[in-house]
Scaffold this motif. Structure first.
Motif, mmCIF file in Angstrom:
data_model
loop_
_atom_site.group_PDB
_atom_site.id
_atom_site.type_symbol
_atom_site.label_atom_id
_atom_site.label_comp_id
_atom_site.label_asym_id
_atom_site.label_seq_id
_atom_site.Cartn_x
_atom_site.Cartn_y
_atom_site.Cartn_z
ATOM 1 N N VAL A 91 0.842 -1.196 0.000
ATOM 2 C CA VAL A 91 0.000 0.000 0.000
ATOM 3 C C VAL A 91 0.879 1.249 0.000
ATOM 4 N N ILE A 92 0.466 2.221 -0.822
ATOM 5 C CA ILE A 92 1.111 3.539 -0.825
ATOM 6 C C ILE A 92 0.461 4.356 0.286
ATOM 7 N N LEU A 93 1.245 4.900 1.180
ATOM 8 C CA LEU A 93 0.680 5.731 2.257
ATOM 9 C C LEU A 93 1.366 7.095 2.289
ATOM 10 N N GLY A 94 0.594 8.116 2.639
ATOM 11 C CA GLY A 94 1.171 9.451 2.837
ATOM 12 C C GLY A 94 1.424 10.221 1.568
ATOM 13 N N HIS A 95 0.800 9.819 0.459
ATOM 14 C CA HIS A 95 1.015 10.574 -0.782
ATOM 15 C C HIS A 95 0.637 12.037 -0.561
ATOM 16 N N SER A 96 1.342 12.923 -1.213
ATOM 17 C CA SER A 96 1.112 14.362 -0.973
ATOM 18 C C SER A 96 -0.318 14.778 -1.312
ATOM 19 N N GLU A 97 -0.948 14.068 -2.261
ATOM 20 C CA GLU A 97 -2.347 14.414 -2.572
ATOM 21 C C GLU A 97 -3.276 13.993 -1.444
ATOM 22 N N ARG A 98 -2.957 12.901 -0.751
ATOM 23 C CA ARG A 98 -3.740 12.503 0.428
ATOM 24 C C ARG A 98 -3.536 13.538 1.545
ATOM 25 N N ARG A 99 -2.307 14.008 1.672
ATOM 26 C CA ARG A 99 -2.028 14.993 2.722
ATOM 27 C C ARG A 99 -2.724 16.316 2.405
ATOM 28 N N ALA A 100 -2.647 16.743 1.129
ATOM 29 C CA ALA A 100 -3.147 18.080 0.772
ATOM 30 C C ALA A 100 -4.669 18.132 0.642
ATOM 31 N N TYR A 101 -5.270 17.123 0.018
ATOM 32 C CA TYR A 101 -6.706 17.206 -0.308
ATOM 33 C C TYR A 101 -7.592 16.444 0.667
ATOM 34 N N PHE A 102 -7.010 15.535 1.448
ATOM 35 C CA PHE A 102 -7.837 14.702 2.324
ATOM 36 C C PHE A 102 -7.428 14.811 3.781
ATOM 37 N N GLY A 103 -6.667 15.835 4.081
ATOM 38 C CA GLY A 103 -6.353 16.168 5.476
ATOM 39 C C GLY A 103 -5.546 15.124 6.213
ATOM 40 N N GLU A 104 -4.783 14.323 5.500
ATOM 41 C CA GLU A 104 -3.999 13.296 6.201
ATOM 42 C C GLU A 104 -2.765 13.929 6.853
ATOM 43 N N THR A 105 -2.717 13.813 8.156
ATOM 44 C CA THR A 105 -1.591 14.363 8.918
ATOM 45 C C THR A 105 -0.548 13.272 9.129
ATOM 46 N N ASP A 106 0.604 13.680 9.617
ATOM 47 C CA ASP A 106 1.640 12.684 9.942
ATOM 48 C C ASP A 106 1.091 11.666 10.940
ATOM 49 N N ALA A 107 0.262 12.139 11.894
ATOM 50 C CA ALA A 107 -0.270 11.234 12.927
ATOM 51 C C ALA A 107 -1.195 10.184 12.291
ATOM 52 N N ILE A 108 -2.064 10.623 11.405
ATOM 53 C CA ILE A 108 -2.972 9.665 10.742
ATOM 54 C C ILE A 108 -2.156 8.674 9.908
ATOM 55 N N ILE A 109 -1.184 9.208 9.193
ATOM 56 C CA ILE A 109 -0.382 8.335 8.321
ATOM 57 C C ILE A 109 0.379 7.315 9.166
ATOM 58 N N SER A 110 0.842 7.755 10.324
ATOM 59 C CA SER A 110 1.579 6.809 11.170
ATOM 60 C C SER A 110 0.655 5.707 11.695
ATOM 61 N N PHE A 111 -0.621 6.016 11.962
ATOM 62 C CA PHE A 111 -1.582 4.959 12.330
ATOM 63 C C PHE A 111 -1.765 3.982 11.167
ATOM 64 N N LYS A 112 -1.855 4.545 9.972
ATOM 65 C CA LYS A 112 -2.035 3.682 8.793
ATOM 66 C C LYS A 112 -0.833 2.760 8.622
ATOM 67 N N VAL A 113 0.359 3.320 8.838
ATOM 68 C CA VAL A 113 1.572 2.498 8.735
ATOM 69 C C VAL A 113 1.485 1.351 9.741
ATOM 70 N N ASP A 114 1.086 1.660 10.975
ATOM 71 C CA ASP A 114 0.998 0.618 12.010
ATOM 72 C C ASP A 114 0.035 -0.488 11.600
ATOM 73 N N THR A 115 -1.112 -0.082 11.049
ATOM 74 C CA THR A 115 -2.099 -1.092 10.641
ATOM 75 C C THR A 115 -1.535 -1.956 9.518
ATOM 76 N N ALA A 116 -0.887 -1.320 8.564
ATOM 77 C CA ALA A 116 -0.307 -2.085 7.451
ATOM 78 C C ALA A 116 0.739 -3.073 7.971
ATOM 79 N N ILE A 117 1.580 -2.610 8.867
ATOM 80 C CA ILE A 117 2.642 -3.476 9.415
ATOM 81 C C ILE A 117 2.013 -4.640 10.192
ATOM 82 N N LYS A 118 0.994 -4.309 10.964
ATOM 83 C CA LYS A 118 0.308 -5.364 11.728
ATOM 84 C C LYS A 118 -0.190 -6.467 10.794
#
Ligand code: PEP
Length: 250
Positions: A91-118
């Protein structure tokens, strides 16, 4: 040795029929004799058919995003389990378009990373500075913070699942590319930042991709730099000939 990777992010392009057409073209045109991992990331609804279509090829499939929760009342979202149930394990996470247009913060992205790793998924973690950051000479600070906030809570083993994709926002979809020297300078900085926190083994083995207006005519020079291990490709990934030429530039 670091894995060379070229990944194509199709963004919100290609309906079901067009997806199949492009996949067929890619199967015919992409090289299968190179030491490079090739990945394509079609839209969510075409992932299952892409996995089926590419089953006996050297082309892998990634999702462009996923939700951090396991499941629940998150209308319109897609979970890790759903992706894995159709055979998608990257999975691609933290793309700049997700950050800019969908309000994804570093904190949200880090949760997503954790879920992917899990879920033992591979993560292509995108980050990079905006034009103003570079003009203000803050680009190294910004990139370091994005890495720290998104990834540096991970244990060493989890890094086996991480691919970094440095994508200066000012170079994405703009036709403006970081020069090979600018890319190398930042990739070296990224690798040294990883080294300080995680040591030589992880720093020397993590693949760092460059993304931002990579095209057939600039790919060779960018990929020729010692700390650039491949590319995350947007626009040029939608044309089989261009994507093939970029892969052949590795
Ligand atoms: C991207 O979206 O990740 C990207 C690098 O796009 P482009 O190649 O079109 O600049």
């Amino acid at each position: 040795m670091r894995t060379k990777i070229v990944a194509g992010n199709w963004k919100m392009h290609k309906n079901a029929e067009e997806t199949e057409d492009l996949l067929n073209e890619l199967i015919n045109k992409l090289p299968n004799d190179k030491e490079v991992q090739i990945i394509v990331a079609p839209t969510f609804i075409n992932l299952a058919s892409a996995v089926e279509h590419l089953e006996f090829t050297n082309i892998g499939v990634a999702a462009q995003n996923m939700h951090q929760a396991e499941n629940g009342a998150y209308t319109g979202e897609i979970s890790a389990d759903m992706l894995q149930s159709v055979g998608v394990n990257t999975v691609i996470l933290g793309h700049s378009e997700r950050r800019a247009y969908f309000g994804e913060t570093d904190a949200i992205i880090s949760f997503k990373v954790d879920t992917a790793i899990k879920h033992n998924m591979s993560v292509i973690f995108c980050f990079g500075e905006e034009l103003k950051d570079r003009q203000d000479k803050q680009h190294f600070n910004i990139v370091e913070n994005q890495l720290r906030d998104g990834l540096f809570h991970l244990d060493k083993t989890s890094w086996e699942n991480i691919v970094l994709a440095y994508e200066p926002v000012w170079a994405i979809g703009t036709g403006e590319t970081a020069s090979p020297e600018q890319a190398q300078e930042m990739h070296e900085f990224i690798r040294e930042t990883v080294r300080k926190s995680y040591g030589n083994d992880i720093a020397d083995n993590v693949s760092i991709l460059y993304g931002g207006s990579v095209k057939p005519d600039n790919a060779k020079e960018i990929f020729g730099k010692p700390d650039v291990d491949g590319g995350l490709i947007g626009g040029a990934a939608l044309k089989a000939d261009d994507f093939a030429a970029i892969i052949n530039a590795i």
